[in-house]
Enzyme design. Structure first.
Site, PDB file in Angstrom:
ATOM      1  CG  ASN A   1      22.948  74.866 -16.475  1.00 42.43           C
ATOM      2  OD1 ASN A   1      22.185  74.556 -17.384  1.00 42.43           O
ATOM      3  ND2 ASN A   1      22.803  75.967 -15.758  1.00 42.43           N
TER       4      ASN A   1
ATOM      5  CB  ILE B   1      15.830  57.465 -11.545  1.00 40.65           C
ATOM      6  CG1 ILE B   1      14.503  58.254 -11.573  1.00 40.65           C
ATOM      7  CG2 ILE B   1      16.866  58.110 -10.631  1.00 40.65           C
ATOM      8  CD1 ILE B   1      14.558  59.607 -12.248  1.00 40.65           C
ATOM      9  CB  THR B   2      21.091  57.401 -14.246  1.00 38.83           C
ATOM     10  OG1 THR B   2      20.604  57.660 -15.561  1.00 38.83           O
ATOM     11  CG2 THR B   2      22.479  56.764 -14.325  1.00 38.83           C
TER      12      THR B   2
ATOM     13  CB  ALA C   1      24.456  66.561 -15.723  1.00 37.43           C
TER      14      ALA C   1
ATOM     15  CD  GLU D   1      21.580  65.575 -17.689  1.00 37.16           C
ATOM     16  OE1 GLU D   1      21.069  66.717 -17.644  1.00 37.16           O
ATOM     17  OE2 GLU D   1      22.098  65.031 -16.722  1.00 37.16           O
ATOM     18  N   GLY D   2      17.631  66.650 -21.379  1.00 42.08           N
ATOM     19  CA  GLY D   2      17.070  67.581 -22.355  1.00 42.08           C
ATOM     20  C   GLY D   2      17.235  66.978 -23.738  1.00 42.08           C
TER      21      GLY D   2
ATOM     22  CD  GLU E   1       6.719  63.627 -11.091  1.00 47.51           C
ATOM     23  OE1 GLU E   1       5.522  63.757 -11.445  1.00 47.51           O
ATOM     24  OE2 GLU E   1       7.162  64.045 -10.004  1.00 47.51           O
TER      25      GLU E   1
HETATM   26  P1  TGC Z   1      11.728  78.422 -17.490  1.00 47.21           P
HETATM   27  O1  TGC Z   1      10.556  79.278 -17.125  1.00 47.21           O
HETATM   28  O2  TGC Z   1      12.380  78.598 -18.816  1.00 47.21           O
HETATM   29  O3  TGC Z   1      12.854  78.575 -16.368  1.00 47.21           O
HETATM   30  C1  TGC Z   1      12.576  78.589 -14.985  1.00 47.21           C
HETATM   31  C2  TGC Z   1      13.689  79.400 -14.328  1.00 47.21           C
HETATM   32  O4  TGC Z   1      14.917  78.707 -14.499  1.00 47.21           O
HETATM   33  C3  TGC Z   1      15.836  79.511 -15.274  1.00 47.21           C
HETATM   34  N1  TGC Z   1      16.534  78.579 -16.165  1.00 47.21           N
HETATM   35  C4  TGC Z   1      17.747  78.120 -15.883  1.00 47.21           C
HETATM   36  N2  TGC Z   1      18.603  78.417 -14.893  1.00 47.21           N
HETATM   37  C5  TGC Z   1      19.776  77.779 -14.885  1.00 47.21           C
HETATM   38  N3  TGC Z   1      20.107  76.877 -15.842  1.00 47.21           N
HETATM   39  C6  TGC Z   1      19.282  76.561 -16.847  1.00 47.21           C
HETATM   40  N4  TGC Z   1      19.640  75.651 -17.751  1.00 47.21           N
HETATM   41  C7  TGC Z   1      18.031  77.190 -16.910  1.00 47.21           C
HETATM   42  N5  TGC Z   1      16.963  77.117 -17.750  1.00 47.21           N
HETATM   43  C8  TGC Z   1      16.062  77.974 -17.279  1.00 47.21           C
HETATM   44  C9  TGC Z   1      14.985  80.523 -15.989  1.00 47.21           C
HETATM   45  O5  TGC Z   1      15.728  81.691 -16.281  1.00 47.21           O
HETATM   46  C10 TGC Z   1      13.904  80.779 -14.964  1.00 47.21           C
HETATM   47  O6  TGC Z   1      14.454  81.614 -13.955  1.00 47.21           O
HETATM   48  P2  TGC Z   1      13.538  82.682 -13.167  1.00 47.21           P
HETATM   49  O7  TGC Z   1      14.501  83.417 -12.318  1.00 47.21           O
HETATM   50  O8  TGC Z   1      12.903  83.520 -14.237  1.00 47.21           O
HETATM   51  O9  TGC Z   1      12.547  81.854 -12.384  1.00 47.21           O
HETATM   52  O10 TGC Z   1      11.314  76.905 -17.247  1.00 47.21           O
HETATM   53  P3  TGC Z   1      10.339  75.980 -18.056  1.00 47.21           P
HETATM   54  O11 TGC Z   1       9.538  75.223 -17.048  1.00 47.21           O
HETATM   55  O12 TGC Z   1       9.615  76.764 -19.107  1.00 47.21           O
HETATM   56  O13 TGC Z   1      11.339  74.905 -18.716  1.00 47.21           O
HETATM   57  C11 TGC Z   1      12.284  75.220 -19.610  1.00 47.21           C
HETATM   58  C12 TGC Z   1      12.905  73.934 -20.211  1.00 47.21           C
HETATM   59  C13 TGC Z   1      11.942  73.215 -21.139  1.00 47.21           C
HETATM   60  C14 TGC Z   1      14.090  74.413 -21.024  1.00 47.21           C
HETATM   61  C15 TGC Z   1      13.365  73.006 -19.075  1.00 47.21           C
HETATM   62  O14 TGC Z   1      12.295  72.509 -18.375  1.00 47.21           O
HETATM   63  C16 TGC Z   1      14.215  71.839 -19.532  1.00 47.21           C
HETATM   64  O15 TGC Z   1      15.440  71.988 -19.633  1.00 47.21           O
HETATM   65  N6  TGC Z   1      13.618  70.632 -19.796  1.00 47.21           N
HETATM   66  C17 TGC Z   1      14.370  69.412 -20.060  1.00 47.21           C
HETATM   67  C18 TGC Z   1      14.345  68.520 -18.819  1.00 47.21           C
HETATM   68  C19 TGC Z   1      15.614  67.753 -18.615  1.00 47.21           C
HETATM   69  O16 TGC Z   1      16.661  68.056 -19.151  1.00 47.21           O
HETATM   70  N7  TGC Z   1      15.554  66.710 -17.760  1.00 47.21           N
HETATM   71  C20 TGC Z   1      16.738  65.981 -17.440  1.00 47.21           C
HETATM   72  C21 TGC Z   1      16.478  65.050 -16.277  1.00 47.21           C
HETATM   73  S1  TGC Z   1      17.953  64.392 -15.517  1.00 47.21           S
HETATM   74  C22 TGC Z   1      18.587  63.355 -16.660  1.00 47.21           C
HETATM   75  O17 TGC Z   1      18.122  63.198 -17.742  1.00 47.21           O
HETATM   76  C23 TGC Z   1      19.809  62.598 -16.244  1.00 47.21           C
HETATM   77  S2  TGC Z   1      20.368  61.505 -17.458  1.00 47.21           S
HETATM   78  C24 TGC Z   1      21.683  60.731 -16.787  1.00 47.21           C
HETATM   79  C25 TGC Z   1      23.003  61.369 -17.166  1.00 47.21           C
HETATM   80  O18 TGC Z   1      23.196  62.581 -17.068  1.00 47.21           O
HETATM   81  O19 TGC Z   1      23.913  60.676 -17.590  1.00 47.21           O
HETATM   82  P1  FAD Z   2       9.097  63.622 -23.864  1.00 47.18           P
HETATM   83  O1  FAD Z   2       9.316  64.827 -23.019  1.00 47.18           O
HETATM   84  O2  FAD Z   2       7.770  62.963 -23.812  1.00 47.18           O
HETATM   85  O3  FAD Z   2       9.459  63.971 -25.373  1.00 47.18           O
HETATM   86  C1  FAD Z   2       8.997  63.160 -26.481  1.00 47.18           C
HETATM   87  C2  FAD Z   2       9.345  63.901 -27.778  1.00 47.18           C
HETATM   88  O4  FAD Z   2       8.696  65.179 -27.786  1.00 47.18           O
HETATM   89  C3  FAD Z   2      10.849  64.183 -27.945  1.00 47.18           C
HETATM   90  O5  FAD Z   2      11.202  64.043 -29.305  1.00 47.18           O
HETATM   91  C4  FAD Z   2      10.951  65.648 -27.550  1.00 47.18           C
HETATM   92  O6  FAD Z   2      12.064  66.300 -28.152  1.00 47.18           O
HETATM   93  C5  FAD Z   2       9.649  66.183 -28.116  1.00 47.18           C
HETATM   94  N1  FAD Z   2       9.249  67.448 -27.479  1.00 47.18           N
HETATM   95  C6  FAD Z   2       9.126  67.703 -26.140  1.00 47.18           C
HETATM   96  N2  FAD Z   2       8.747  68.970 -25.942  1.00 47.18           N
HETATM   97  C7  FAD Z   2       8.656  69.558 -27.160  1.00 47.18           C
HETATM   98  C8  FAD Z   2       8.329  70.860 -27.620  1.00 47.18           C
HETATM   99  N3  FAD Z   2       8.048  71.854 -26.751  1.00 47.18           N
HETATM  100  N4  FAD Z   2       8.336  71.096 -28.948  1.00 47.18           N
HETATM  101  C9  FAD Z   2       8.643  70.103 -29.839  1.00 47.18           C
HETATM  102  N5  FAD Z   2       8.966  68.840 -29.469  1.00 47.18           N
HETATM  103  C10 FAD Z   2       8.966  68.584 -28.149  1.00 47.18           C
HETATM  104  N6  FAD Z   2      15.730  61.654 -15.654  1.00 47.18           N
HETATM  105  C11 FAD Z   2      16.063  61.988 -14.370  1.00 47.18           C
HETATM  106  O7  FAD Z   2      15.394  62.795 -13.734  1.00 47.18           O
HETATM  107  N7  FAD Z   2      17.128  61.403 -13.764  1.00 47.18           N
HETATM  108  C12 FAD Z   2      17.915  60.489 -14.380  1.00 47.18           C
HETATM  109  O8  FAD Z   2      18.886  60.002 -13.796  1.00 47.18           O
HETATM  110  C13 FAD Z   2      17.583  60.107 -15.724  1.00 47.18           C
HETATM  111  N8  FAD Z   2      18.294  59.150 -16.367  1.00 47.18           N
HETATM  112  C14 FAD Z   2      17.875  58.706 -17.601  1.00 47.18           C
HETATM  113  C15 FAD Z   2      18.514  57.601 -18.182  1.00 47.18           C
HETATM  114  C16 FAD Z   2      18.067  57.104 -19.396  1.00 47.18           C
HETATM  115  C17 FAD Z   2      18.723  55.895 -19.994  1.00 47.18           C
HETATM  116  C18 FAD Z   2      17.018  57.760 -20.090  1.00 47.18           C
HETATM  117  C19 FAD Z   2      16.560  57.263 -21.427  1.00 47.18           C
HETATM  118  C20 FAD Z   2      16.380  58.838 -19.511  1.00 47.18           C
HETATM  119  C21 FAD Z   2      16.794  59.319 -18.257  1.00 47.18           C
HETATM  120  N9  FAD Z   2      16.118  60.370 -17.620  1.00 47.18           N
HETATM  121  C22 FAD Z   2      16.453  60.732 -16.332  1.00 47.18           C
HETATM  122  C23 FAD Z   2      14.928  60.945 -18.220  1.00 47.18           C
HETATM  123  C24 FAD Z   2      15.233  61.946 -19.333  1.00 47.18           C
HETATM  124  O9  FAD Z   2      15.694  63.147 -18.807  1.00 47.18           O
HETATM  125  C25 FAD Z   2      13.942  62.132 -20.148  1.00 47.18           C
HETATM  126  O10 FAD Z   2      13.758  60.949 -20.880  1.00 47.18           O
HETATM  127  C26 FAD Z   2      14.024  63.341 -21.070  1.00 47.18           C
HETATM  128  O11 FAD Z   2      14.017  64.536 -20.327  1.00 47.18           O
HETATM  129  C27 FAD Z   2      12.857  63.366 -22.090  1.00 47.18           C
HETATM  130  O12 FAD Z   2      11.640  63.123 -21.478  1.00 47.18           O
HETATM  131  P2  FAD Z   2      10.637  62.001 -22.070  1.00 47.18           P
HETATM  132  O13 FAD Z   2      11.426  60.756 -22.273  1.00 47.18           O
HETATM  133  O14 FAD Z   2       9.468  61.941 -21.193  1.00 47.18           O
HETATM  134  O15 FAD Z   2      10.239  62.532 -23.514  1.00 47.18           O
END
Ligand code: TGC
Ligand code: FAD
Length: 385
Positions: free
Chosen positions: A239, A162-163, A241, A362-363, A132
């Site tokens: 994980n 959102i891709t 992806a 993806e993080g 969001e």
């Molecule tokens: P946290 O309290 O650490 O964890 C909640 C529960 O989840 C477990 N857990 C996991 N389980 C499986 N796989 C993982 N990677 C896991 N990471 C954590 C954890 O053990 C816990 O379990 P339980 O049983 O204790 O409840 O959660 P948090 O809210 O503090 O967040 C942790 C953090 C910052 C690492 C997580 O929110 C995160 O990974 N943030 C990044 C968000 C992100 O990657 N967004 C991607 C959106 S999709 C996208 O970008 C698609 S791009 C298009 C393409 O792929 O090409």
């Molecule tokens: P923010 O979370 O606002 O981060 C901004 C900066 O702060 C970054 O440098 C970050 O590393 C830093 N930061 C964040 N937290 C911390 C911390 N705790 N300590 C220190 N630094 C920190 N999302 C979906 O759900 N589905 C999709 O299909 C999808 N596709 C995407 C396609 C594209 C082309 C792009 C660009 C994004 C896509 N995303 C999707 C969203 C993507 O997952 C987010 O952009 C990403 O998770 C980062 O969030 P944000 O852009 O809001 O940056």
């Protein structure tokens, strides 16, 4: 293709065959179109069915009686897609890892029957709505909400970045409920669903990126992914992806290296080949070493995945390292090509600016370092508790 440590020798015959077949499909179906698609900010619309027919969509999911692919095989496919363009791997990893995987892992038999076949064949397209506008790194703060009322779910809120959003037939949407965060399967034809395209991206131009709006969408009780339990389920999809990314970006890095090496051998400067200068050789040697380290990391992570010993922090180390490596290789390759490197006659600049998105989605790179830091120290640095 750069394979300095002869890692191809470690592949089985069937893995080599999959790599070769994927390379051929990409060469025939994608490479001829990518430059124009990038210029025009278009995703090539024939690709989903072409990739589906080649078995490249969700190959690790057991459907239609097809053989489930191992992790190395899956990684090799993603590497061939991203050798052409990160947008193609993005499409495939969203479709397989972020849409088919949650439906297969957390969905009902009816959801599986409705969606998995058509998604695997590329007849239907999916998207994954987690992020969001108020900070994608912390999805636990999401505001989208699904409320259960009179036997129906009412979904309200929005997602961004959102891709494939605007071309999707189905969205896997994560929303708050009375029982925590849950996943929902939302047909995009639902009343109240809209997905405007986010225009003007300078990166990943051959991939569609959209906002999603849910204006009190009414969904049947069965729309929930009944086996999803909190944010953890969404993170499990990530994980899968992230694994495809840590392999995919190797393809982008290798393409940049191969182009830079060929260019350096051809380019005559000061009466000599550019490749004969020590500074140029240093750049090439460091790029080759970094790519080789990335290849080794990807192979070992795939072996851990296949043997059931993979922890999500291993994937974070791979995603963080390999994307940063690929971005750095692309920048150095761009430099070696001089002014030619900024044109789309060559692939280096397109890969470089694509990889800026891959570094963030993806993080982010920071988030993956923090996940590894958490695993090493036992202290989560990304929370405020
Ligand atoms: P946290 O309290 O650490 O964890 C909640 C529960 O989840 C477990 N857990 C996991 N389980 C499986 N796989 C993982 N990677 C896991 N990471 C954590 C954890 O053990 C816990 O379990 P339980 O049983 O204790 O409840 O959660 P948090 O809210 O503090 O967040 C942790 C953090 C910052 C690492 C997580 O929110 C995160 O990974 N943030 C990044 C968000 C992100 O990657 N967004 C991607 C959106 S999709 C996208 O970008 C698609 S791009 C298009 C393409 O792929 O090409
Ligand atoms: P923010 O979370 O606002 O981060 C901004 C900066 O702060 C970054 O440098 C970050 O590393 C830093 N930061 C964040 N937290 C911390 C911390 N705790 N300590 C220190 N630094 C920190 N999302 C979906 O759900 N589905 C999709 O299909 C999808 N596709 C995407 C396609 C594209 C082309 C792009 C660009 C994004 C896509 N995303 C999707 C969203 C993507 O997952 C987010 O952009 C990403 O998770 C980062 O969030 P944000 O852009 O809001 O940056």
């Amino acid at each position: 293709m750069i394979d300095f440590l002869r890692l191809e020798d470690t592949l089985t015959n069937s893995q080599r065959a999959i790599q070769q077949a994927s390379r051929q499909i990409v060469a025939e179906e994608a490479t001829p179109h990518i430059r124009q698609a990038y210029r025009e900010e278009l995703f090539p619309s024939h690709l989903p069915k072409a990739l589906g027919a080649a078995g490249m969509l969700g190959p690790s999911i057991p459907i239609d009686g097809r053989e489930v692919m191992g992790a190395v095989e899956y990684g090799l496919m993603m590497r061939e897609l991203e050798r052409c363009d990160s947008g193609l791997r993005s499409f495939a990893s969203v479709q397989g890892a972020l849409v088919m995987y949650p439906i297969y892992s957390f969905g009902s038999e009816e959801q599986k029957k409705t969606w998995l076949g058509p998604l695997s064949r590329g007849e239907k397209i999916g998207c994954f709505g987690l992020t969001e506008s108020d900070g994608g790194s912390d999805p636990s703060a999401m505001k989208a909400r699904a409320t259960f009322k009179n036997g129906k779910w009412i979904l309200k809120g929005s997602k961004c970045w959102i891709t494939s959003g605007s071309i999707a037939d189905v969205a896997v949407v994560w929303a708050q409920t009375e029982k925590g965060i849950r996943g929902f399967v939302v047909p995009t034809a639902s009343k109240g669903f809209s997905a405007p395209r986010m225009e003007g991206k300078l990166s990943l131009r051959a991939s569609v990126t959209s906002e999603l709006y849910f204006d009190d969408i009414e969904l049947p009780e069965s729309a929930i992914l009944a086996k999803s339990v909190g944010l953890k389920s969404a993170l499990q999809c990530l994980n899968q992806a992230r694994f495809s990314i840590l392999w995919g970006v190797l393809g982008a890095a290798e393409a940049c290296f191969d182009e830079a090496l060929a260019f350096a051998k051809e380019r005559i400067l000061f009466g000599r080949s550019l490749s004969s200068f020590q500074l140029a050789q240093r750049k090439l040697a460091l790029m080759a070493t970094d790519i080789t380290q990335g290849q080794l990391l990807a192979l070992q992570i795939a072996h851990l995945k296949d043997s059931g010993k993979l922890h999500h922090s291993h994937i974070s180390m791979g995603k963080q390292n390999n994307v940063a490596m690929a971005l750095s290789v692309a920048r150095t390759a761009r430099d070696l090509l001089g002014a030619n490197g900024i044109t789309d006659e060559y692939c280096v600049m397109r890969h470089m600016i694509n990889l800026e998105s891959v570094f963030t989605y993806e993080g982010t790179n920071d988030i993956h370092l923090l996940i590894v830091g958490n695993e090493l120290t036992g202290v989560p640095a990304f929370t405020n508790t």
